[in-house]
Design a protein around this motif. Sequence first.
Motif, PDB file in Angstrom:
ATOM      1  N   CYS A  59       0.843  -1.195   0.000  1.00 24.75           N
ATOM      2  CA  CYS A  59       0.000   0.000   0.000  1.00 24.75           C
ATOM      3  C   CYS A  59       0.879   1.246   0.000  1.00 24.75           C
ATOM      4  O   CYS A  59       1.791   1.371   0.827  1.00 24.75           O
ATOM      5  CB  CYS A  59      -0.898   0.030   1.233  1.00 24.75           C
ATOM      6  N   GLY A  60       0.605   2.161  -0.905  1.00 18.52           N
ATOM      7  CA  GLY A  60       1.339   3.415  -0.959  1.00 18.52           C
ATOM      8  C   GLY A  60       0.571   4.518  -0.261  1.00 18.52           C
ATOM      9  O   GLY A  60      -0.617   4.721  -0.517  1.00 18.52           O
ATOM     10  N   ILE A  61       1.224   5.209   0.659  1.00 16.20           N
ATOM     11  CA  ILE A  61       0.594   6.322   1.380  1.00 16.20           C
ATOM     12  C   ILE A  61       0.887   7.601   0.603  1.00 16.20           C
ATOM     13  O   ILE A  61       2.040   8.026   0.492  1.00 16.20           O
ATOM     14  CB  ILE A  61       1.144   6.437   2.814  1.00 16.20           C
ATOM     15  N   VAL A  62      -0.151   8.214   0.045  1.00 18.18           N
ATOM     16  CA  VAL A  62       0.029   9.397  -0.789  1.00 18.18           C
ATOM     17  C   VAL A  62      -0.812  10.557  -0.281  1.00 18.18           C
ATOM     18  O   VAL A  62      -1.751  10.380   0.490  1.00 18.18           O
ATOM     19  CB  VAL A  62      -0.329   9.114  -2.271  1.00 18.18           C
ATOM     20  N   GLY A  63      -0.476  11.744  -0.745  1.00 21.23           N
ATOM     21  CA  GLY A  63      -1.208  12.951  -0.363  1.00 21.23           C
ATOM     22  C   GLY A  63      -0.357  14.176  -0.645  1.00 21.23           C
ATOM     23  O   GLY A  63       0.777  14.067  -1.125  1.00 21.23           O
ATOM     24  N   LEU A  64      -0.917  15.335  -0.344  1.00 20.81           N
ATOM     25  CA  LEU A  64      -0.156  16.567  -0.509  1.00 20.81           C
ATOM     26  C   LEU A  64       0.999  16.602   0.492  1.00 20.81           C
ATOM     27  O   LEU A  64       0.990  15.865   1.486  1.00 20.81           O
ATOM     28  CB  LEU A  64      -1.070  17.779  -0.300  1.00 20.81           C
ATOM     29  N   PRO A  65       1.987  17.454   0.267  1.00 20.72           N
ATOM     30  CA  PRO A  65       3.079  17.565   1.237  1.00 20.72           C
ATOM     31  C   PRO A  65       2.567  17.977   2.618  1.00 20.72           C
ATOM     32  O   PRO A  65       1.612  18.746   2.744  1.00 20.72           O
ATOM     33  CB  PRO A  65       3.965  18.666   0.644  1.00 20.72           C
ATOM     34  N   ASN A  66       3.189  17.408   3.633  1.00 23.82           N
ATOM     35  CA  ASN A  66       2.971  17.860   5.005  1.00 23.82           C
ATOM     36  C   ASN A  66       1.587  17.538   5.563  1.00 23.82           C
ATOM     37  O   ASN A  66       1.082  18.248   6.435  1.00 23.82           O
ATOM     38  CB  ASN A  66       3.206  19.378   5.103  1.00 23.82           C
ATOM     39  N   VAL A  67       0.957  16.448   5.089  1.00 20.65           N
ATOM     40  CA  VAL A  67      -0.353  16.074   5.640  1.00 20.65           C
ATOM     41  C   VAL A  67      -0.232  14.985   6.706  1.00 20.65           C
ATOM     42  O   VAL A  67      -1.232  14.566   7.289  1.00 20.65           O
ATOM     43  CB  VAL A  67      -1.329  15.597   4.538  1.00 20.65           C
ATOM     44  N   GLY A  68       1.004  14.515   6.960  1.00 16.35           N
ATOM     45  CA  GLY A  68       1.203  13.521   8.014  1.00 16.35           C
ATOM     46  C   GLY A  68       1.564  12.135   7.506  1.00 16.35           C
ATOM     47  O   GLY A  68       1.476  11.160   8.252  1.00 16.35           O
ATOM     48  N   LYS A  69       1.987  12.011   6.246  1.00 14.30           N
ATOM     49  CA  LYS A  69       2.287  10.698   5.671  1.00 14.30           C
ATOM     50  C   LYS A  69       3.416   9.996   6.418  1.00 14.30           C
ATOM     51  O   LYS A  69       3.309   8.810   6.739  1.00 14.30           O
ATOM     52  CB  LYS A  69       2.646  10.838   4.188  1.00 14.30           C
ATOM     53  N   SER A  70       4.492  10.710   6.667  1.00 13.77           N
ATOM     54  CA  SER A  70       5.639  10.076   7.323  1.00 13.77           C
ATOM     55  C   SER A  70       5.333   9.722   8.775  1.00 13.77           C
ATOM     56  O   SER A  70       5.786   8.696   9.282  1.00 13.77           O
ATOM     57  CB  SER A  70       6.864  10.999   7.249  1.00 13.77           C
ATOM     58  N   THR A  71       4.550  10.572   9.436  1.00 16.15           N
ATOM     59  CA  THR A  71       4.137  10.270  10.815  1.00 16.15           C
ATOM     60  C   THR A  71       3.289   9.007  10.843  1.00 16.15           C
ATOM     61  O   THR A  71       3.472   8.130  11.697  1.00 16.15           O
ATOM     62  CB  THR A  71       3.343  11.449  11.411  1.00 16.15           C
ATOM     63  N   LEU A  72       2.360   8.884   9.888  1.00 20.69           N
ATOM     64  CA  LEU A  72       1.522   7.690   9.818  1.00 20.69           C
ATOM     65  C   LEU A  72       2.364   6.468   9.479  1.00 20.69           C
ATOM     66  O   LEU A  72       2.194   5.401  10.089  1.00 20.69           O
ATOM     67  CB  LEU A  72       0.423   7.879   8.773  1.00 20.69           C
ATOM     68  N   PHE A  73       3.279   6.608   8.529  1.00 23.84           N
ATOM     69  CA  PHE A  73       4.150   5.494   8.154  1.00 23.84           C
ATOM     70  C   PHE A  73       4.926   4.996   9.370  1.00 23.84           C
ATOM     71  O   PHE A  73       5.001   3.792   9.630  1.00 23.84           O
ATOM     72  CB  PHE A  73       5.116   5.931   7.060  1.00 23.84           C
ATOM     73  N   ASN A  74       5.513   5.913  10.135  1.00 23.92           N
ATOM     74  CA  ASN A  74       6.282   5.530  11.318  1.00 23.92           C
ATOM     75  C   ASN A  74       5.412   4.813  12.345  1.00 23.92           C
ATOM     76  O   ASN A  74       5.848   3.863  12.997  1.00 23.92           O
ATOM     77  CB  ASN A  74       6.928   6.762  11.952  1.00 23.92           C
ATOM     78  N   ALA A  75       4.149   5.276  12.477  1.00 20.42           N
ATOM     79  CA  ALA A  75       3.229   4.659  13.428  1.00 20.42           C
ATOM     80  C   ALA A  75       2.844   3.255  12.980  1.00 20.42           C
ATOM     81  O   ALA A  75       2.839   2.311  13.777  1.00 20.42           O
ATOM     82  CB  ALA A  75       1.979   5.524  13.585  1.00 20.42           C
ATOM     83  N   LEU A  76       2.532   3.100  11.700  1.00 18.86           N
ATOM     84  CA  LEU A  76       2.095   1.803  11.185  1.00 18.86           C
ATOM     85  C   LEU A  76       3.212   0.771  11.226  1.00 18.86           C
ATOM     86  O   LEU A  76       2.976  -0.409  11.500  1.00 18.86           O
ATOM     87  CB  LEU A  76       1.589   1.949   9.748  1.00 18.86           C
ATOM     88  N   THR A  77       4.433   1.207  10.942  1.00 12.69           N
ATOM     89  CA  THR A  77       5.567   0.276  10.883  1.00 12.69           C
ATOM     90  C   THR A  77       6.337   0.225  12.199  1.00 12.69           C
ATOM     91  O   THR A  77       7.323  -0.508  12.311  1.00 12.69           O
ATOM     92  CB  THR A  77       6.530   0.678   9.751  1.00 12.69           C
ATOM     93  N   ASN A  78       5.892   1.024  13.179  1.00 10.88           N
ATOM     94  CA  ASN A  78       6.541   1.075  14.493  1.00 10.88           C
ATOM     95  C   ASN A  78       8.036   1.349  14.347  1.00 10.88           C
ATOM     96  O   ASN A  78       8.887   0.665  14.909  1.00 10.88           O
ATOM     97  CB  ASN A  78       6.315  -0.230  15.256  1.00 10.88           C
ATOM     98  N   SER A  79       8.347   2.375  13.570  1.00 12.16           N
ATOM     99  CA  SER A  79       9.742   2.714  13.305  1.00 12.16           C
ATOM    100  C   SER A  79       9.893   4.226  13.234  1.00 12.16           C
ATOM    101  O   SER A  79       8.943   4.977  13.350  1.00 12.16           O
ATOM    102  CB  SER A  79      10.194   2.099  11.974  1.00 12.16           C
ATOM    103  N   SER A  80      11.119   4.652  13.042  1.00 14.05           N
ATOM    104  CA  SER A  80      11.376   6.073  12.801  1.00 14.05           C
ATOM    105  C   SER A  80      12.107   6.220  11.471  1.00 14.05           C
ATOM    106  O   SER A  80      12.905   7.124  11.271  1.00 14.05           O
ATOM    107  CB  SER A  80      12.223   6.657  13.944  1.00 14.05           C
ATOM    108  N   LYS A  81      11.806   5.271  10.554  1.00 11.26           N
ATOM    109  CA  LYS A  81      12.499   5.227   9.265  1.00 11.26           C
ATOM    110  C   LYS A  81      12.231   6.481   8.438  1.00 11.26           C
ATOM    111  O   LYS A  81      13.098   6.999   7.761  1.00 11.26           O
ATOM    112  CB  LYS A  81      12.058   3.976   8.498  1.00 11.26           C
ATOM    113  N   ALA A  82      10.969   6.959   8.490  1.00 10.13           N
ATOM    114  CA  ALA A  82      10.600   8.115   7.682  1.00 10.13           C
ATOM    115  C   ALA A  82      10.806   9.398   8.483  1.00 10.13           C
ATOM    116  O   ALA A  82      10.370   9.518   9.627  1.00 10.13           O
ATOM    117  CB  ALA A  82       9.140   8.012   7.245  1.00 10.13           C
ATOM    118  N   GLN A  83      11.482  10.363   7.891  1.00 12.85           N
ATOM    119  CA  GLN A  83      11.682  11.644   8.542  1.00 12.85           C
ATOM    120  C   GLN A  83      10.374  12.423   8.528  1.00 12.85           C
ATOM    121  O   GLN A  83       9.742  12.603   7.500  1.00 12.85           O
ATOM    122  CB  GLN A  83      12.761  12.449   7.812  1.00 12.85           C
ATOM    123  N   ALA A  84       9.930  12.851   9.708  1.00  8.70           N
ATOM    124  CA  ALA A  84       8.705  13.641   9.808  1.00  8.70           C
ATOM    125  C   ALA A  84       9.067  15.023  10.317  1.00  8.70           C
ATOM    126  O   ALA A  84       9.636  15.177  11.401  1.00  8.70           O
ATOM    127  CB  ALA A  84       7.714  12.968  10.766  1.00  8.70           C
TER     128      ALA A  84
END
Length: 367
Positions: free
Chosen positions: A5-30
Amino acid sequence: MAFKCGIVGLPNVGKSTLFNALTNSSKAQAANFPFCTIDPNIGLVPVPDERLEKLTKISGSKKKIYTSISFVDIAGLVKGASKGEGLGNKFLSHIREVDAIIHLIRCFDSDDIQNVNSSVDPLRDLEIVETEMLLSDLESIDKQINKKNKKNLDEKLYSFLVSCKESINQNKDLRLLSSSFDTKYIKQSGLLSIKPKIYVCNVDEKSIKEGNNYTTKVMEKFGIKNTLLISAETEDQINKLDTKEKENYMKIIGIKNTGLKSLIEKGYKILDLETFFTSGPEESRAWTIKKNSTAPEAAEEIHSDFRKGFIRAETVSYVDFVENSGWNESKNKGKMRLEGKDYIVQDGDVLNFRFNTWPNFFHTEIN
Protein backbone atom coordinates in the motif's frame (compact mmCIF):
# COMPACT_ATOMS: atom_id res chain seq x y z
CA MET A 1 1.72 -12.72 -1.22
CA ALA A 2 2.54 -9.55 0.70
CA PHE A 3 0.43 -6.71 -0.60
CA LYS A 4 1.84 -3.21 -0.91
CA CYS A 5 0.00 0.00 0.00
CA GLY A 6 1.34 3.41 -0.96
CA ILE A 7 0.59 6.32 1.38
CA VAL A 8 0.03 9.40 -0.79
CA GLY A 9 -1.21 12.95 -0.36
CA LEU A 10 -0.16 16.57 -0.51
CA PRO A 11 3.08 17.57 1.24
CA ASN A 12 2.97 17.86 5.01
CA VAL A 13 -0.35 16.07 5.64
CA GLY A 14 1.20 13.52 8.01
CA LYS A 15 2.29 10.70 5.67
CA SER A 16 5.64 10.08 7.32
CA THR A 17 4.14 10.27 10.82
CA LEU A 18 1.52 7.69 9.82
CA PHE A 19 4.15 5.49 8.15
CA ASN A 20 6.28 5.53 11.32
CA ALA A 21 3.23 4.66 13.43
CA LEU A 22 2.10 1.80 11.18
CA THR A 23 5.57 0.28 10.88
CA ASN A 24 6.54 1.07 14.49
CA SER A 25 9.74 2.71 13.31
CA SER A 26 11.38 6.07 12.80
CA LYS A 27 12.50 5.23 9.27
CA ALA A 28 10.60 8.12 7.68
CA GLN A 29 11.68 11.64 8.54
CA ALA A 30 8.70 13.64 9.81
CA ALA A 31 9.10 17.41 9.93
CA ASN A 32 7.03 20.55 9.63
CA PHE A 33 7.91 21.50 6.06
CA PRO A 34 6.95 20.27 2.56
CA PHE A 35 8.98 17.55 0.79
CA CYS A 36 10.43 16.22 4.02
CA THR A 37 10.31 12.79 2.34
CA ILE A 38 12.34 12.68 -0.88
CA ASP A 39 12.68 8.96 -1.60
CA PRO A 40 10.02 6.41 -0.62
CA ASN A 41 10.38 4.63 2.72
CA ILE A 42 9.26 0.99 2.74
CA GLY A 43 8.23 -0.97 5.83
CA LEU A 44 7.17 -4.63 5.95
CA VAL A 45 4.65 -5.23 8.74
CA PRO A 46 3.38 -8.61 10.02
CA VAL A 47 -0.40 -8.96 9.82
CA PRO A 48 -1.65 -9.78 13.34
CA ASP A 49 -3.95 -12.83 13.39
CA GLU A 50 -5.16 -14.50 16.58
CA ARG A 51 -5.94 -17.66 14.63
CA LEU A 52 -2.26 -18.21 13.90
CA GLU A 53 -1.48 -17.95 17.62
CA LYS A 54 -3.90 -20.81 18.37
CA LEU A 55 -2.67 -22.99 15.53
CA THR A 56 0.92 -22.60 16.72
CA LYS A 57 -0.03 -23.80 20.22
CA ILE A 58 -2.14 -26.71 18.98
CA SER A 59 0.56 -27.99 16.61
CA GLY A 60 3.43 -27.25 19.00
CA SER A 61 5.16 -25.44 16.15
CA LYS A 62 8.78 -24.36 16.52
CA LYS A 63 8.15 -21.29 14.36
CA LYS A 64 5.24 -18.91 13.80
CA ILE A 65 5.26 -16.89 10.58
CA TYR A 66 2.73 -14.17 9.87
CA THR A 67 1.73 -13.00 6.44
CA SER A 68 2.71 -9.39 5.84
CA ILE A 69 1.72 -6.03 4.40
CA SER A 70 4.16 -3.53 2.94
CA PHE A 71 3.64 0.21 3.46
CA VAL A 72 5.35 2.75 1.24
CA ASP A 73 5.66 6.39 2.31
CA ILE A 74 5.79 8.35 -0.95
CA ALA A 75 6.89 11.96 -1.31
CA GLY A 76 4.18 14.63 -1.29
CA LEU A 77 2.40 15.52 -4.51
CA VAL A 78 1.62 19.05 -5.69
CA LYS A 79 -0.46 20.52 -8.48
CA GLY A 80 1.46 20.14 -11.73
CA ALA A 81 3.28 16.96 -10.68
CA SER A 82 2.36 15.25 -13.95
CA LYS A 83 4.38 18.01 -15.66
CA GLY A 84 7.28 17.70 -13.26
CA GLU A 85 6.32 20.18 -10.51
CA GLY A 86 7.53 19.39 -6.99
CA LEU A 87 8.98 15.90 -7.14
CA GLY A 88 6.76 15.25 -10.14
CA ASN A 89 7.23 12.10 -12.13
CA LYS A 90 9.49 10.60 -9.50
CA PHE A 91 6.53 10.56 -7.10
CA LEU A 92 4.17 9.16 -9.72
CA SER A 93 6.50 6.34 -10.74
CA HIS A 94 6.62 5.14 -7.12
CA ILE A 95 2.81 4.90 -6.95
CA ARG A 96 2.70 2.61 -9.97
CA GLU A 97 4.39 -0.15 -8.01
CA VAL A 98 1.77 -0.49 -5.24
CA ASP A 99 -1.36 -2.70 -5.09
CA ALA A 100 -3.55 -0.14 -3.34
CA ILE A 101 -3.39 3.58 -2.63
CA ILE A 102 -3.94 5.10 0.80
CA HIS A 103 -5.02 8.69 0.26
CA LEU A 104 -4.03 10.53 3.43
CA ILE A 105 -6.05 13.72 3.76
CA ARG A 106 -5.61 16.53 6.26
CA CYS A 107 -8.85 16.82 8.27
CA PHE A 108 -7.73 18.93 11.23
CA ASP A 109 -6.98 22.56 12.01
CA SER A 110 -3.59 23.58 13.37
CA ASP A 111 -1.58 26.78 13.30
CA ASP A 112 1.54 24.80 14.22
CA ILE A 113 1.65 22.58 11.13
CA GLN A 114 2.27 24.17 7.75
CA ASN A 115 -0.29 23.67 5.01
CA VAL A 116 0.67 23.94 1.34
CA ASN A 117 -2.70 25.62 0.70
CA SER A 118 -4.18 28.60 2.49
CA SER A 119 -7.04 26.62 4.05
CA VAL A 120 -8.00 23.08 5.06
CA ASP A 121 -10.19 21.54 2.36
CA PRO A 122 -9.93 17.73 2.06
CA LEU A 123 -11.99 17.43 -1.14
CA ARG A 124 -9.91 20.08 -2.91
CA ASP A 125 -6.71 18.33 -1.79
CA LEU A 126 -7.99 14.98 -3.05
CA GLU A 127 -8.94 16.48 -6.38
CA ILE A 128 -5.41 17.82 -6.84
CA VAL A 129 -3.88 14.38 -6.22
CA GLU A 130 -6.38 12.47 -8.36
CA THR A 131 -6.22 14.96 -11.24
CA GLU A 132 -2.45 14.64 -11.39
CA MET A 133 -2.73 10.86 -11.43
CA LEU A 134 -5.27 11.01 -14.27
CA LEU A 135 -3.07 13.35 -16.31
CA SER A 136 -0.11 11.06 -15.75
CA ASP A 137 -2.23 8.07 -16.81
CA LEU A 138 -3.23 9.80 -20.04
CA GLU A 139 0.41 10.41 -20.88
CA SER A 140 1.26 6.79 -20.05
CA ILE A 141 -1.64 5.47 -22.16
CA ASP A 142 -0.52 7.50 -25.19
CA LYS A 143 3.05 6.21 -24.87
CA GLN A 144 1.87 2.61 -24.62
CA ILE A 145 -0.57 2.94 -27.52
CA ASN A 146 2.26 4.27 -29.68
CA LYS A 147 3.97 0.93 -29.14
CA LYS A 148 0.98 -0.67 -30.82
CA ASN A 149 1.93 1.15 -33.99
CA LYS A 150 5.31 -0.53 -33.73
CA LYS A 151 3.61 -3.91 -33.16
CA ASN A 152 5.08 -4.20 -29.66
CA LEU A 153 1.82 -4.15 -27.69
CA ASP A 154 -0.48 -7.06 -26.80
CA GLU A 155 -3.92 -6.79 -28.47
CA LYS A 156 -5.85 -7.26 -25.22
CA LEU A 157 -3.71 -4.73 -23.39
CA TYR A 158 -4.22 -2.33 -26.28
CA SER A 159 -8.01 -2.78 -26.04
CA PHE A 160 -7.90 -2.08 -22.31
CA LEU A 161 -5.82 1.09 -22.76
CA VAL A 162 -8.17 2.42 -25.46
CA SER A 163 -11.15 1.85 -23.13
CA CYS A 164 -9.30 3.66 -20.32
CA LYS A 165 -8.55 6.66 -22.51
CA GLU A 166 -12.21 6.88 -23.54
CA SER A 167 -13.31 6.69 -19.89
CA ILE A 168 -10.89 9.43 -18.82
CA ASN A 169 -12.03 11.70 -21.66
CA GLN A 170 -15.66 11.08 -20.63
CA ASN A 171 -14.82 11.78 -16.96
CA LYS A 172 -15.72 8.24 -15.88
CA ASP A 173 -14.15 6.30 -13.02
CA LEU A 174 -11.53 3.92 -14.43
CA ARG A 175 -12.25 1.43 -11.68
CA LEU A 176 -15.57 0.65 -13.38
CA LEU A 177 -13.53 -1.15 -16.05
CA SER A 178 -12.00 -3.60 -13.56
CA SER A 179 -14.71 -6.23 -14.00
CA SER A 180 -14.47 -6.14 -17.81
CA PHE A 181 -10.77 -6.94 -18.22
CA ASP A 182 -8.33 -9.54 -16.96
CA THR A 183 -6.36 -8.38 -13.91
CA LYS A 184 -3.19 -9.32 -15.81
CA TYR A 185 -3.69 -6.42 -18.24
CA ILE A 186 -4.83 -4.02 -15.52
CA LYS A 187 -1.57 -4.63 -13.64
CA GLN A 188 0.50 -4.59 -16.80
CA SER A 189 -0.85 -1.16 -17.75
CA GLY A 190 0.60 0.41 -14.58
CA LEU A 191 -2.22 2.97 -14.49
CA LEU A 192 -2.63 4.85 -11.22
CA SER A 193 -6.30 5.82 -11.30
CA ILE A 194 -7.59 2.25 -11.52
CA LYS A 195 -5.85 1.10 -8.34
CA PRO A 196 -8.08 0.38 -5.32
CA LYS A 197 -8.13 3.30 -2.87
CA ILE A 198 -8.63 3.83 0.85
CA TYR A 199 -9.36 7.39 1.94
CA VAL A 200 -7.77 8.02 5.33
CA CYS A 201 -8.79 11.18 7.16
CA ASN A 202 -5.93 12.35 9.37
CA VAL A 203 -7.74 13.89 12.34
CA ASP A 204 -6.85 15.27 15.75
CA GLU A 205 -7.35 13.07 18.81
CA LYS A 206 -10.78 14.47 19.74
CA SER A 207 -12.15 13.59 16.28
CA ILE A 208 -11.00 9.95 16.11
CA LYS A 209 -14.27 8.48 17.31
CA GLU A 210 -16.95 10.76 15.86
CA GLY A 211 -15.13 12.64 13.11
CA ASN A 212 -15.67 16.32 12.29
CA ASN A 213 -17.01 18.57 9.53
CA TYR A 214 -14.06 17.75 7.28
CA THR A 215 -14.47 13.96 7.59
CA THR A 216 -18.22 14.22 7.00
CA LYS A 217 -17.55 15.72 3.55
CA VAL A 218 -15.12 12.92 2.67
CA MET A 219 -17.52 10.19 3.79
CA GLU A 220 -20.41 11.74 1.91
CA LYS A 221 -18.37 11.64 -1.30
CA PHE A 222 -16.58 8.29 -0.97
CA GLY A 223 -18.72 6.33 1.48
CA ILE A 224 -17.99 4.78 4.86
CA LYS A 225 -16.81 1.54 3.21
CA ASN A 226 -13.79 3.25 1.65
CA THR A 227 -13.06 5.82 4.38
CA LEU A 228 -11.16 5.55 7.64
CA LEU A 229 -10.51 7.97 10.51
CA ILE A 230 -7.00 7.87 11.94
CA SER A 231 -4.94 10.30 13.97
CA ALA A 232 -1.38 9.76 12.75
CA GLU A 233 0.05 11.60 15.74
CA THR A 234 -2.03 9.60 18.22
CA GLU A 235 -1.10 6.31 16.53
CA ASP A 236 2.54 7.25 16.84
CA GLN A 237 2.07 7.95 20.56
CA ILE A 238 0.20 4.66 21.11
CA ASN A 239 3.05 2.65 19.58
CA LYS A 240 5.49 4.06 22.12
CA LEU A 241 3.49 2.61 25.04
CA ASP A 242 3.77 -0.88 26.51
CA THR A 243 0.85 -3.31 26.08
CA LYS A 244 -1.01 -2.40 29.28
CA GLU A 245 -0.59 1.35 28.83
CA LYS A 246 -1.68 1.00 25.20
CA GLU A 247 -4.91 -0.78 26.17
CA ASN A 248 -5.72 1.81 28.84
CA TYR A 249 -5.02 4.76 26.57
CA MET A 250 -7.16 3.33 23.77
CA LYS A 251 -10.04 2.91 26.22
CA ILE A 252 -9.69 6.51 27.38
CA ILE A 253 -9.87 7.92 23.84
CA GLY A 254 -12.61 5.49 22.86
CA ILE A 255 -11.06 3.34 20.11
CA LYS A 256 -11.12 -0.47 19.90
CA ASN A 257 -8.61 -1.07 17.12
CA THR A 258 -5.29 0.46 16.20
CA GLY A 259 -5.04 2.26 12.88
CA LEU A 260 -2.85 -0.60 11.61
CA LYS A 261 -5.53 -3.22 12.24
CA SER A 262 -8.24 -1.03 10.70
CA LEU A 263 -6.12 -0.37 7.59
CA ILE A 264 -5.33 -4.06 7.15
CA GLU A 265 -9.02 -4.95 7.37
CA LYS A 266 -9.89 -2.28 4.78
CA GLY A 267 -7.01 -3.38 2.57
CA TYR A 268 -8.10 -7.02 2.60
CA LYS A 269 -11.65 -6.01 1.67
CA ILE A 270 -10.84 -3.69 -1.23
CA LEU A 271 -8.24 -6.09 -2.64
CA ASP A 272 -10.46 -9.18 -2.11
CA LEU A 273 -7.85 -11.03 -0.07
CA GLU A 274 -8.13 -13.83 2.45
CA THR A 275 -5.86 -16.06 4.53
CA PHE A 276 -5.17 -19.79 4.64
CA PHE A 277 -2.82 -21.59 7.00
CA THR A 278 -0.28 -24.39 7.07
CA SER A 279 0.44 -25.88 10.47
CA GLY A 280 2.71 -28.62 11.83
CA PRO A 281 5.49 -29.22 14.35
CA GLU A 282 8.09 -27.30 12.33
CA GLU A 283 6.05 -24.16 11.69
CA SER A 284 2.60 -22.62 11.57
CA ARG A 285 2.23 -20.01 8.87
CA ALA A 286 -0.35 -17.63 7.42
CA TRP A 287 -0.57 -17.10 3.65
CA THR A 288 -2.43 -14.36 1.77
CA ILE A 289 -4.35 -15.21 -1.41
CA LYS A 290 -7.02 -13.63 -3.58
CA LYS A 291 -10.59 -14.66 -2.77
CA ASN A 292 -11.91 -17.50 -4.93
CA SER A 293 -8.43 -18.92 -5.44
CA THR A 294 -8.34 -22.64 -6.28
CA ALA A 295 -6.30 -25.09 -4.22
CA PRO A 296 -3.48 -25.23 -6.84
CA GLU A 297 -3.35 -21.40 -6.91
CA ALA A 298 -3.04 -21.36 -3.12
CA ALA A 299 -0.33 -24.02 -3.33
CA GLU A 300 1.65 -21.83 -5.71
CA GLU A 301 1.92 -19.17 -3.00
CA ILE A 302 4.16 -21.61 -1.16
CA HIS A 303 6.16 -22.78 -4.17
CA SER A 304 5.55 -22.99 -7.91
CA ASP A 305 6.36 -26.73 -7.79
CA PHE A 306 3.37 -27.24 -5.50
CA ARG A 307 1.03 -26.10 -8.28
CA LYS A 308 2.81 -27.95 -11.06
CA GLY A 309 2.70 -31.27 -9.21
CA PHE A 310 -0.56 -30.71 -7.31
CA ILE A 311 -2.48 -33.90 -6.48
CA ARG A 312 -4.91 -32.79 -3.78
CA ALA A 313 -5.13 -30.75 -0.58
CA GLU A 314 -5.80 -32.17 2.87
CA THR A 315 -8.23 -29.57 4.19
CA VAL A 316 -9.64 -28.76 7.62
CA SER A 317 -11.56 -25.60 8.46
CA TYR A 318 -9.99 -23.43 11.15
CA VAL A 319 -12.92 -24.03 13.52
CA ASP A 320 -12.72 -27.82 13.13
CA PHE A 321 -8.93 -27.80 13.49
CA VAL A 322 -9.18 -25.95 16.81
CA GLU A 323 -12.13 -27.94 18.14
CA ASN A 324 -10.34 -31.22 17.38
CA SER A 325 -6.89 -30.09 18.54
CA GLY A 326 -5.08 -30.61 15.27
CA TRP A 327 -4.70 -32.89 12.29
CA ASN A 328 -5.00 -36.35 13.87
CA GLU A 329 -8.32 -35.89 15.66
CA SER A 330 -9.72 -33.89 12.75
CA LYS A 331 -8.97 -36.87 10.52
CA ASN A 332 -10.33 -39.41 13.02
CA LYS A 333 -13.60 -37.51 13.37
CA GLY A 334 -14.09 -37.10 9.64
CA LYS A 335 -13.41 -33.36 9.58
CA MET A 336 -10.48 -33.58 7.20
CA ARG A 337 -11.39 -33.49 3.52
CA LEU A 338 -9.34 -34.34 0.44
CA GLU A 339 -9.97 -31.54 -2.06
CA GLY A 340 -9.01 -31.51 -5.73
CA LYS A 341 -7.95 -28.97 -8.33
CA ASP A 342 -11.33 -27.24 -8.53
CA TYR A 343 -11.69 -26.60 -4.80
CA ILE A 344 -12.10 -22.92 -3.88
CA VAL A 345 -10.04 -22.22 -0.76
CA GLN A 346 -12.00 -20.63 2.08
CA ASP A 347 -10.70 -18.03 4.53
CA GLY A 348 -9.16 -19.81 7.52
CA ASP A 349 -8.66 -23.20 5.83
CA VAL A 350 -5.76 -25.21 7.23
CA LEU A 351 -4.15 -27.00 4.29
CA ASN A 352 -1.56 -29.66 3.62
CA PHE A 353 -0.75 -30.08 -0.06
CA ARG A 354 -0.01 -33.43 -1.62
CA PHE A 355 2.01 -33.21 -4.79
CA ASN A 356 4.18 -35.55 -6.79
CA THR A 357 7.66 -34.44 -5.74
CA TRP A 358 7.83 -33.67 -1.98
CA PRO A 359 4.76 -35.21 -0.30
CA ASN A 360 3.73 -34.20 3.22
CA PHE A 361 6.14 -31.28 3.22
CA PHE A 362 4.47 -29.18 5.88
CA HIS A 363 3.53 -31.57 8.66
CA THR A 364 4.16 -35.14 9.74
CA GLU A 365 1.04 -35.88 11.81
CA ILE A 366 -0.67 -37.47 8.77
CA ASN A 367 1.09 -40.49 7.33
